[in-house]
Design a protein around this motif. Structure first.
Motif, PDB file in Angstrom:
ATOM      1  N   THR A 351       0.823  -1.208   0.000  1.00  0.00           N
ATOM      2  CA  THR A 351       0.000   0.000   0.000  1.00  0.00           C
ATOM      3  C   THR A 351       0.859   1.261   0.000  1.00  0.00           C
ATOM      4  O   THR A 351       0.336   2.360  -0.198  1.00  0.00           O
ATOM      5  N   SER A 352       2.156   1.099   0.254  1.00  0.00           N
ATOM      6  CA  SER A 352       3.096   2.219   0.206  1.00  0.00           C
ATOM      7  C   SER A 352       4.497   1.638   0.095  1.00  0.00           C
ATOM      8  O   SER A 352       4.672   0.413  -0.015  1.00  0.00           O
ATOM      9  N   GLU A 353       5.504   2.493   0.146  1.00  0.00           N
ATOM     10  CA  GLU A 353       6.882   2.035   0.028  1.00  0.00           C
ATOM     11  C   GLU A 353       7.295   1.130   1.190  1.00  0.00           C
ATOM     12  O   GLU A 353       8.177   0.284   1.043  1.00  0.00           O
ATOM     13  N   ASN A 354       6.648   1.300   2.353  1.00  0.00           N
ATOM     14  CA  ASN A 354       7.072   0.505   3.517  1.00  0.00           C
ATOM     15  C   ASN A 354       5.934  -0.244   4.191  1.00  0.00           C
ATOM     16  O   ASN A 354       6.038  -0.604   5.361  1.00  0.00           O
ATOM     17  N   ALA A 355       4.840  -0.508   3.463  1.00  0.00           N
ATOM     18  CA  ALA A 355       3.710  -1.215   4.073  1.00  0.00           C
ATOM     19  C   ALA A 355       3.204  -2.338   3.175  1.00  0.00           C
ATOM     20  O   ALA A 355       2.838  -2.105   2.020  1.00  0.00           O
ATOM     21  N   LEU A 356       3.186  -3.550   3.721  1.00  0.00           N
ATOM     22  CA  LEU A 356       2.547  -4.689   3.067  1.00  0.00           C
ATOM     23  C   LEU A 356       1.161  -4.895   3.664  1.00  0.00           C
ATOM     24  O   LEU A 356       0.956  -4.686   4.864  1.00  0.00           O
ATOM     25  N   ARG A 357       0.223  -5.316   2.822  1.00  0.00           N
ATOM     26  CA  ARG A 357      -1.133  -5.614   3.296  1.00  0.00           C
ATOM     27  C   ARG A 357      -1.449  -7.072   2.986  1.00  0.00           C
ATOM     28  O   ARG A 357      -1.265  -7.535   1.861  1.00  0.00           O
ATOM     29  N   PHE A 358      -1.976  -7.783   4.006  1.00  0.00           N
ATOM     30  CA  PHE A 358      -2.375  -9.183   3.867  1.00  0.00           C
ATOM     31  C   PHE A 358      -3.886  -9.266   4.101  1.00  0.00           C
ATOM     32  O   PHE A 358      -4.358  -9.037   5.218  1.00  0.00           O
ATOM     33  N   VAL A 359      -4.630  -9.600   3.053  1.00  0.00           N
ATOM     34  CA  VAL A 359      -6.093  -9.744   3.160  1.00  0.00           C
ATOM     35  C   VAL A 359      -6.521 -11.000   2.400  1.00  0.00           C
ATOM     36  O   VAL A 359      -7.239 -10.924   1.405  1.00  0.00           O
ATOM     37  N   PRO A 360      -6.097 -12.189   2.843  1.00  0.00           N
ATOM     38  CA  PRO A 360      -6.395 -13.418   2.115  1.00  0.00           C
ATOM     39  C   PRO A 360      -7.873 -13.788   2.213  1.00  0.00           C
ATOM     40  O   PRO A 360      -8.624 -13.206   3.004  1.00  0.00           O
ATOM     41  N   PRO A 361      -8.305 -14.756   1.418  1.00  0.00           N
ATOM     42  CA  PRO A 361      -9.666 -15.269   1.590  1.00  0.00           C
ATOM     43  C   PRO A 361      -9.895 -15.722   3.022  1.00  0.00           C
ATOM     44  O   PRO A 361      -8.965 -16.189   3.699  1.00  0.00           O
ATOM     45  N   LEU A 362     -11.127 -15.611   3.483  1.00  0.00           N
ATOM     46  CA  LEU A 362     -11.417 -15.972   4.872  1.00  0.00           C
ATOM     47  C   LEU A 362     -11.365 -17.475   5.120  1.00  0.00           C
ATOM     48  O   LEU A 362     -11.458 -17.915   6.260  1.00  0.00           O
ATOM     49  N   ILE A 363     -11.199 -18.255   4.060  1.00  0.00           N
ATOM     50  CA  ILE A 363     -11.059 -19.703   4.202  1.00  0.00           C
ATOM     51  C   ILE A 363      -9.613 -20.096   4.504  1.00  0.00           C
ATOM     52  O   ILE A 363      -9.333 -21.268   4.756  1.00  0.00           O
ATOM     53  N   ALA A 364      -8.690 -19.145   4.476  1.00  0.00           N
ATOM     54  CA  ALA A 364      -7.271 -19.456   4.700  1.00  0.00           C
ATOM     55  C   ALA A 364      -7.060 -20.070   6.082  1.00  0.00           C
ATOM     56  O   ALA A 364      -7.728 -19.704   7.055  1.00  0.00           O
ATOM     57  N   GLY A 365      -6.114 -21.006   6.161  1.00  0.00           N
ATOM     58  CA  GLY A 365      -5.791 -21.648   7.427  1.00  0.00           C
ATOM     59  C   GLY A 365      -4.298 -21.636   7.680  1.00  0.00           C
ATOM     60  O   GLY A 365      -3.533 -20.954   6.997  1.00  0.00           O
ATOM     61  N   ARG A 366      -3.865 -22.416   8.648  1.00  0.00           N
ATOM     62  CA  ARG A 366      -2.446 -22.426   9.034  1.00  0.00           C
ATOM     63  C   ARG A 366      -1.546 -22.865   7.884  1.00  0.00           C
ATOM     64  O   ARG A 366      -0.418 -22.375   7.749  1.00  0.00           O
ATOM     65  N   GLU A 367      -2.002 -23.795   7.082  1.00  0.00           N
ATOM     66  CA  GLU A 367      -1.178 -24.281   5.969  1.00  0.00           C
ATOM     67  C   GLU A 367      -0.830 -23.139   5.020  1.00  0.00           C
ATOM     68  O   GLU A 367       0.330 -22.986   4.606  1.00  0.00           O
ATOM     69  N   GLU A 368      -1.826 -22.322   4.691  1.00  0.00           N
ATOM     70  CA  GLU A 368      -1.587 -21.197   3.786  1.00  0.00           C
ATOM     71  C   GLU A 368      -0.697 -20.144   4.448  1.00  0.00           C
ATOM     72  O   GLU A 368       0.197 -19.575   3.808  1.00  0.00           O
ATOM     73  N   ILE A 369      -0.942 -19.881   5.724  1.00  0.00           N
ATOM     74  CA  ILE A 369      -0.132 -18.885   6.436  1.00  0.00           C
ATOM     75  C   ILE A 369       1.322 -19.333   6.492  1.00  0.00           C
ATOM     76  O   ILE A 369       2.247 -18.547   6.237  1.00  0.00           O
TER      77      ILE A 369
END
Length: 380
Positions: A351-369
């Motif tokens: 979202t900027s030079e020093n900011a990452l945004r994580f908004v995965p599908p709400l079905i995401a679990g530990r495996e994906e993380i």
């Protein structure tokens, strides 16, 4: 893929700076490009693909409606629109609803409703805010680089410092129609409002009799570990804008208002040709039903805590913030990390030079993380 890039440049207005990948298929939390490469999606269409890609129950419901009725306009009643409004009353706590096609449209409608209901003109928004790119929504969006080329915009608008009680108190007055804010600022880098700030906002509302508009376009439908971010603060806004996750990627937006606001509105004061069409409403109903059945609001809170914990363990991550599966992280070179992650099969957003945004599908679990964090930890 280069052939597709060239074809796009030949026919599209170049408004977008796209990542160099062409997607053709999605399944669950994963996307596939034209060459068959698989990517873990931690962007979800910018917090829109709530159920992931091609959820079988969602596809079945929308396909069934396609065979029945797609569009008739708001000259007539349709059953899915009424059913969706009834369901939204149940999960939002708002009283009456208007449907449109996007978040920017929902904000535009919210601003019009506020002016009509109060008879006042002035809006107060906040530093870091992003409400959309149409003329009204742009007027209450913070960044000058977005606003300046299109001025004059809607006036009067004043910007107060986000999370500053003192500055808020200076900016609101008897001429204020509404204060509009994102309870968690998404495009700014995922910054939640403090409870003290929200409490003071509602105290000032009662003192000056303006309206409070919550822009829940990005925070709604389970994204923050609650159905809506307002629940973290125990408040009910006068007007609430919704979209993005509302249809799990299908274009639909909406505005919820209190009964007191609705009573001041009249027929013909706002409308949308496609807004609330039967297909979009069924897509939203299916999204809500699947969120309930699969307990995805609860999963957002649980998996979001795990994502925050894993990110905090990484070297190079200076700060982690957010709620549920709406997480921001402060890093040295966010665009560079996005590019290197893409090469390794991970989609993240800067979202900027020093900011990452994580908004995965709400079905995401530990495996994906774990997969995402492993890739991030491998970046040099």
């Amino acid at each position: 893929m280069k052939e597709w890039f060239e074809r796009e440049r030949a026919v599209h207005i170049q408004f977008y700076r796209r990542q160099p990948v062409v997607f053709v298929k999605g399944e669950g939390c994963y996307l596939y490009d034209v060459e068959g490469k698989k990517y873990l999606d931690m962007v979800a269409g910018i917090a829109a693909a709530t159920l992931g890609h091609c959820h079988p129950k969602f596809i079945a419901r929308v396909s069934e409606q396609l065979k029945k009725l797609v569009h008739v306009s708001n000259l007539y009643y349709t059953t899915p629109q009424i059913e969706l409004a009834e369901k939204l009353r149940e999960i939002t706590g708002m009283d009456r609803f208007f449907f449109c096609n996007s978040g920017a449209e929902a904000v535009e409608a919210s601003l019009k409703i506020a002016r009509k209901a109060t008879g006042r003109k002035k809006f107060v928004a906040f530093s870091g805010s992003f409400h959309g790119r149409t003329m009204g929504a742009l007027s209450v969006t913070w960044k000058e680089k977005f606003r300046r080329p299109f001025e004059p915009l809607v006036q009067p608008v004043e910007f107060a410092e986000f999370n500053s009680v003192e500055d808020l108190e200076k900016k609101v007055d008897e001429e204020t129609a509404a204060v509009i804010l994102e309870p968690v600022q998404g495009e700014a880098g995922v910054y939640p409002a403090t409870k003290e700030f929200i409490n003071e906002l509602f105290r000032l509302r009662d003192e000056y009799n303006f309206l409070v508009i919550f822009d829940e376009v990005q925070t709604g439908f389970g994204r923050t570990g609650r159905w809506f971010a307002k629940e973290h603060y125990g408040v009910k806004p006068d007007i609430m804008a919704m979209a993005k996750a509302m249809g799990s990627g299908f274009p639909i937006g909406g505005v919820g208002v209190s009964e007191e606001v609705a009573e001041k509105l009249e027929a013909g004061e706002h409308a949308s040709t496609f807004g609330g069409n039967p297909l979009a409403c069924v897509a939203s109903l299916a999204t809500i039903e699947i969120i309930e059945e699969e307990k995805l609001v609860e999963n957002s809170e649980k998996t979001g805590k795990y994502l925050r914990k894993r990110l905090e363990e990484l070297d190079g991550i200076k700060e982690v913030r957010g709620m549920g599966l709406m997480i921001g992280a402060k890093v040295e070179n966010a665009p560079g990390m996005v590019s290197r992650s893409l090469e390794k099969g991970l989609l993240v957003n800067a979202t900027s030079e020093n900011a990452l945004r994580f908004v995965p599908p709400l079905i995401a679990g530990r495996e994906e993380i774990d997969f995402a964090v492993d890739i991030l930890s491998s970046l040099k």
